[in-house]
Design a protein around this motif. Structure first.
Motif, PDB file in Angstrom:
ATOM      1  N   ARG A 110       0.835  -1.201   0.000  1.00  0.00           N
ATOM      2  CA  ARG A 110       0.000   0.000   0.000  1.00  0.00           C
ATOM      3  C   ARG A 110       0.876   1.260   0.000  1.00  0.00           C
ATOM      4  O   ARG A 110       0.525   2.269  -0.609  1.00  0.00           O
ATOM      5  N   HIS A 111       2.013   1.188   0.672  1.00  0.00           N
ATOM      6  CA  HIS A 111       2.986   2.276   0.569  1.00  0.00           C
ATOM      7  C   HIS A 111       3.395   2.473  -0.887  1.00  0.00           C
ATOM      8  O   HIS A 111       3.490   3.607  -1.383  1.00  0.00           O
ATOM      9  N   SER A 112       3.668   1.363  -1.565  1.00  0.00           N
ATOM     10  CA  SER A 112       4.099   1.416  -2.951  1.00  0.00           C
ATOM     11  C   SER A 112       3.017   2.025  -3.834  1.00  0.00           C
ATOM     12  O   SER A 112       3.302   2.861  -4.702  1.00  0.00           O
ATOM     13  N   LEU A 113       1.757   1.635  -3.608  1.00  0.00           N
ATOM     14  CA  LEU A 113       0.639   2.174  -4.384  1.00  0.00           C
ATOM     15  C   LEU A 113       0.503   3.678  -4.173  1.00  0.00           C
ATOM     16  O   LEU A 113       0.330   4.451  -5.126  1.00  0.00           O
ATOM     17  N   LEU A 114       0.582   4.107  -2.911  1.00  0.00           N
ATOM     18  CA  LEU A 114       0.459   5.524  -2.590  1.00  0.00           C
ATOM     19  C   LEU A 114       1.586   6.331  -3.226  1.00  0.00           C
ATOM     20  O   LEU A 114       1.363   7.393  -3.818  1.00  0.00           O
ATOM     21  N   SER A 115       2.801   5.819  -3.118  1.00  0.00           N
ATOM     22  CA  SER A 115       3.963   6.516  -3.670  1.00  0.00           C
ATOM     23  C   SER A 115       3.879   6.622  -5.187  1.00  0.00           C
ATOM     24  O   SER A 115       4.114   7.691  -5.770  1.00  0.00           O
ATOM     25  N   ALA A 116       3.511   5.528  -5.832  1.00  0.00           N
ATOM     26  CA  ALA A 116       3.418   5.529  -7.292  1.00  0.00           C
ATOM     27  C   ALA A 116       2.308   6.463  -7.779  1.00  0.00           C
ATOM     28  O   ALA A 116       2.460   7.157  -8.788  1.00  0.00           O
ATOM     29  N   ALA A 117       1.191   6.488  -7.051  1.00  0.00           N
ATOM     30  CA  ALA A 117       0.056   7.325  -7.454  1.00  0.00           C
ATOM     31  C   ALA A 117       0.392   8.805  -7.405  1.00  0.00           C
ATOM     32  O   ALA A 117      -0.162   9.608  -8.175  1.00  0.00           O
ATOM     33  N   ARG A 118       1.293   9.188  -6.512  1.00  0.00           N
ATOM     34  CA  ARG A 118       1.625  10.600  -6.353  1.00  0.00           C
ATOM     35  C   ARG A 118       2.725  11.077  -7.290  1.00  0.00           C
ATOM     36  O   ARG A 118       3.214  12.206  -7.173  1.00  0.00           O
ATOM     37  N   LYS A 119       3.122  10.225  -8.218  1.00  0.00           N
ATOM     38  CA  LYS A 119       4.180  10.594  -9.161  1.00  0.00           C
ATOM     39  C   LYS A 119       3.858  11.867  -9.941  1.00  0.00           C
ATOM     40  O   LYS A 119       4.761  12.684 -10.175  1.00  0.00           O
ATOM     41  N   PRO A 120       2.607  12.102 -10.374  1.00  0.00           N
ATOM     42  CA  PRO A 120       2.325  13.378 -11.057  1.00  0.00           C
ATOM     43  C   PRO A 120       2.624  14.602 -10.188  1.00  0.00           C
ATOM     44  O   PRO A 120       3.070  15.635 -10.701  1.00  0.00           O
ATOM     45  N   PHE A 121       2.388  14.495  -8.873  1.00  0.00           N
ATOM     46  CA  PHE A 121       2.722  15.607  -7.976  1.00  0.00           C
ATOM     47  C   PHE A 121       4.228  15.856  -7.972  1.00  0.00           C
ATOM     48  O   PHE A 121       4.685  16.992  -8.114  1.00  0.00           O
ATOM     49  N   SER A 122       4.991  14.770  -7.797  1.00  0.00           N
ATOM     50  CA  SER A 122       6.447  14.930  -7.741  1.00  0.00           C
ATOM     51  C   SER A 122       6.995  15.403  -9.084  1.00  0.00           C
ATOM     52  O   SER A 122       7.969  16.161  -9.136  1.00  0.00           O
ATOM     53  N   GLY A 123       6.344  14.982 -10.183  1.00  0.00           N
ATOM     54  CA  GLY A 123       6.794  15.439 -11.495  1.00  0.00           C
ATOM     55  C   GLY A 123       6.666  16.937 -11.649  1.00  0.00           C
ATOM     56  O   GLY A 123       7.592  17.610 -12.125  1.00  0.00           O
ATOM     57  N   VAL A 124       5.523  17.493 -11.239  1.00  0.00           N
ATOM     58  CA  VAL A 124       5.322  18.951 -11.301  1.00  0.00           C
ATOM     59  C   VAL A 124       6.307  19.657 -10.373  1.00  0.00           C
ATOM     60  O   VAL A 124       6.926  20.670 -10.736  1.00  0.00           O
ATOM     61  N   PHE A 125       6.460  19.105  -9.177  1.00  0.00           N
ATOM     62  CA  PHE A 125       7.354  19.716  -8.191  1.00  0.00           C
ATOM     63  C   PHE A 125       8.788  19.792  -8.717  1.00  0.00           C
ATOM     64  O   PHE A 125       9.416  20.860  -8.710  1.00  0.00           O
ATOM     65  N   PHE A 126       9.325  18.659  -9.194  1.00  0.00           N
ATOM     66  CA  PHE A 126      10.708  18.631  -9.659  1.00  0.00           C
ATOM     67  C   PHE A 126      10.894  19.516 -10.896  1.00  0.00           C
ATOM     68  O   PHE A 126      11.915  20.183 -11.044  1.00  0.00           O
ATOM     69  N   ARG A 127       9.900  19.540 -11.783  1.00  0.00           N
ATOM     70  CA  ARG A 127      10.011  20.377 -12.985  1.00  0.00           C
ATOM     71  C   ARG A 127      10.064  21.854 -12.625  1.00  0.00           C
ATOM     72  O   ARG A 127      10.926  22.596 -13.109  1.00  0.00           O
ATOM     73  N   ARG A 128       9.161  22.293 -11.756  1.00  0.00           N
ATOM     74  CA  ARG A 128       9.121  23.715 -11.404  1.00  0.00           C
ATOM     75  C   ARG A 128      10.323  24.115 -10.556  1.00  0.00           C
ATOM     76  O   ARG A 128      10.843  25.231 -10.681  1.00  0.00           O
ATOM     77  N   ALA A 129      10.780  23.186  -9.695  1.00  0.00           N
ATOM     78  CA  ALA A 129      11.961  23.486  -8.878  1.00  0.00           C
ATOM     79  C   ALA A 129      13.201  23.618  -9.759  1.00  0.00           C
ATOM     80  O   ALA A 129      14.033  24.511  -9.546  1.00  0.00           O
ATOM     81  N   ALA A 130      13.323  22.735 -10.753  1.00  0.00           N
ATOM     82  CA  ALA A 130      14.489  22.774 -11.638  1.00  0.00           C
ATOM     83  C   ALA A 130      14.532  24.047 -12.473  1.00  0.00           C
ATOM     84  O   ALA A 130      15.609  24.583 -12.748  1.00  0.00           O
ATOM     85  N   SER A 131      13.361  24.552 -12.872  1.00  0.00           N
ATOM     86  CA  SER A 131      13.307  25.753 -13.703  1.00  0.00           C
ATOM     87  C   SER A 131      13.456  27.039 -12.892  1.00  0.00           C
ATOM     88  O   SER A 131      13.627  28.119 -13.457  1.00  0.00           O
ATOM     89  N   GLY A 132      13.371  26.926 -11.556  1.00  0.00           N
ATOM     90  CA  GLY A 132      13.441  28.105 -10.704  1.00  0.00           C
ATOM     91  C   GLY A 132      12.105  28.770 -10.460  1.00  0.00           C
ATOM     92  O   GLY A 132      12.029  29.780  -9.747  1.00  0.00           O
ATOM     93  N   GLU A 133      11.029  28.205 -11.027  1.00  0.00           N
ATOM     94  CA  GLU A 133       9.693  28.765 -10.802  1.00  0.00           C
ATOM     95  C   GLU A 133       9.247  28.584  -9.351  1.00  0.00           C
ATOM     96  O   GLU A 133       8.484  29.387  -8.821  1.00  0.00           O
ATOM     97  N   LEU A 134       9.705  27.489  -8.735  1.00  0.00           N
ATOM     98  CA  LEU A 134       9.311  27.153  -7.373  1.00  0.00           C
ATOM     99  C   LEU A 134      10.548  27.070  -6.488  1.00  0.00           C
ATOM    100  O   LEU A 134      11.463  26.290  -6.760  1.00  0.00           O
ATOM    101  N   ARG A 135      10.591  27.925  -5.470  1.00  0.00           N
ATOM    102  CA  ARG A 135      11.661  27.855  -4.481  1.00  0.00           C
ATOM    103  C   ARG A 135      11.133  27.075  -3.285  1.00  0.00           C
ATOM    104  O   ARG A 135      10.026  27.328  -2.828  1.00  0.00           O
TER     105      ARG A 135
END
Length: 371
Positions: A110-135
């Motif tokens: 269930r940990h694995s399911l929860l972690s995998a399901a939240r991948k779209p959140f982490s994708g947005v987070f890492f993309r915006r952090a890398a571009s400097g849009e999100l500090r």
């Protein structure tokens, strides 16, 4: 009475780590036990002219979701959370738990399911952090449970936490700026090399390419306390074995004696003296979980001992850490995963790092610049 070191910590997080500016939308989140620090961060955000958005939640909510939620509820992606991630300017996460082992007996699948399901959140987070849009930054509020994990009294642990953040110094921001300058000297000396080879006394023998990848100095901006220099290996080039000196802790689970063997960039063998089932479950959650998303060198020599808290342990001066899962885009990595799990290897007893055949780090210290 508020501990004045909490006020100092809030000042550093708001004014140095994320650099809140007037009109910035600032998301501040934490468990209810972190309320004293949330109040101080909120106060400093107001002083800086930002718009604080606070999410304060009891820590038991995650346990309830994992134990009682349906698969559909575990997989649910809140559009409100997504909107927030896509529109905030700064994110400050405050971490602290009444019980660090509360999730230890929850189902690893269930940990694995929860972690995998939240991948779209982490994708947005890492993309915006890398571009400097999100500090963003994250920091620790010292609690009794974390003190127990570290084998300290609460008073001793508070002293440890605040000294690790250089908050015992008269001007912590100036101290972090000085450390940042040293780390930039190291980054300058490391850049341009193409192949890294790491060996340690515990049996670690790992190599990978750094072609077109960057070294990044992390010095109080991405999380706090800080002190690391990181990069992303070229994913398919990782070869060999890495053995981790300390237990690998993730989502309340502890895996001891973890060893990973890589072929063509993928973990082909993963063993643990304790926590084997959880380790396998995390590595099998998606296609990217068995690849490397980060390699880093800890540079905070104010942190000397393992405390079972990755925020501190991965920064121990004289160690390196490797993360399986999602890449840190700033360094040029491209691996995509719902997992990002840092594991620490001690380099102080006989460790060595070579770049293109030249030794640049030995026995927990850089040999190319004075540090």
């Amino acid at each position: 009475m508020t501990d004045p070191r909490l006020q100092k910590l809030a000042q550093v997080l708001v004014n140095y780590s994320v650099g809140v500016k007037p009109n910035d939308r600032v998301a501040i989140s934490g468990n209810t036990i972190t309320e004293p620090l949330i109040i101080e961060v909120y106060r400093e955000t107001i002083k800086a002219g930002g718009y604080p958005i606070v999410r304060l939640a009891p820590e038991r909510l995650t346990e309830i979701l994992l134990k009682e939620g349906s698969d559909e509820q575990l997989s649910y992606l809140s559009p409100i959370t997504m909107y927030e991630l896509e529109n905030i300017d700064c994110r400050i996460g405050l971490w602290g738990q009444e019980n660090t082992r509360a999730l230890s007996n929850t189902d690893s699948a269930r940990h694995s399911l929860l972690s995998a399901a939240r991948k779209p959140f982490s994708g947005v987070f890492f993309r915006r952090a890398a571009s400097g849009e999100l500090r963003w930054t994250g920091s620790m509020y010292p609690t009794q449970s974390s003190a127990q994990d570290a084998g300290m009294s609460l008073t001793e642990y508070e002293d440890f936490v605040f000294s690790a953040g250089l908050l015992d110094q008269e001007d912590p921001i100036a101290a972090w700026m000085a450390l940042s300058k040293k780390q930039e000297e190291v980054v300058h000396a490391l850049k341009g090399h193409k192949k890294l080879h790491i060996e340690a006394a515990n049996g670690t023998d790992l190599s990978f390419s750094l072609e077109a990848r960057r070294w990044i100095s992390s010095c109080g901006n991405d999380n706090f306390p800080d002190g690391e220099i990181y990069t992303c290996p070229v994913e398919e080039t990782v070869e060999g074995i890495i053995c981790f000196s300390f237990p690998a802790v993730h989502m309340g689970h502890e895996c001891k004696g973890v060893k990973l063997r890589f072929e063509k960039g993928r973990v082909v063998e993963a063993t643990a003296d304790q926590g084997q089932e959880f380790l396998n479950s995390m590595l099998d959650q998606d296609d990217g979980a068995r690849r490397v998303g980060e390699f880093a060198i800890g540079t905070n020599y104010a942190i000397k001992d393992f405390t079972r808290n990755t925020l501190f342990d991965e920064k121990i001066g004289g160690t390196v850490h490797l993360a399986v899962g999602a890449s840190l885009r700033k360094a040029g990595g491209v691996n995509d995963s719902g997992l990002h799990w840092d594991m620490v290897c001690d380099m102080r007893p006989g460790g060595r790092i070579q770049l293109d055949g030249k030794t640049v780090y030995e026995n927990g210290r850089f040999t190319i610049v004075e540090f």
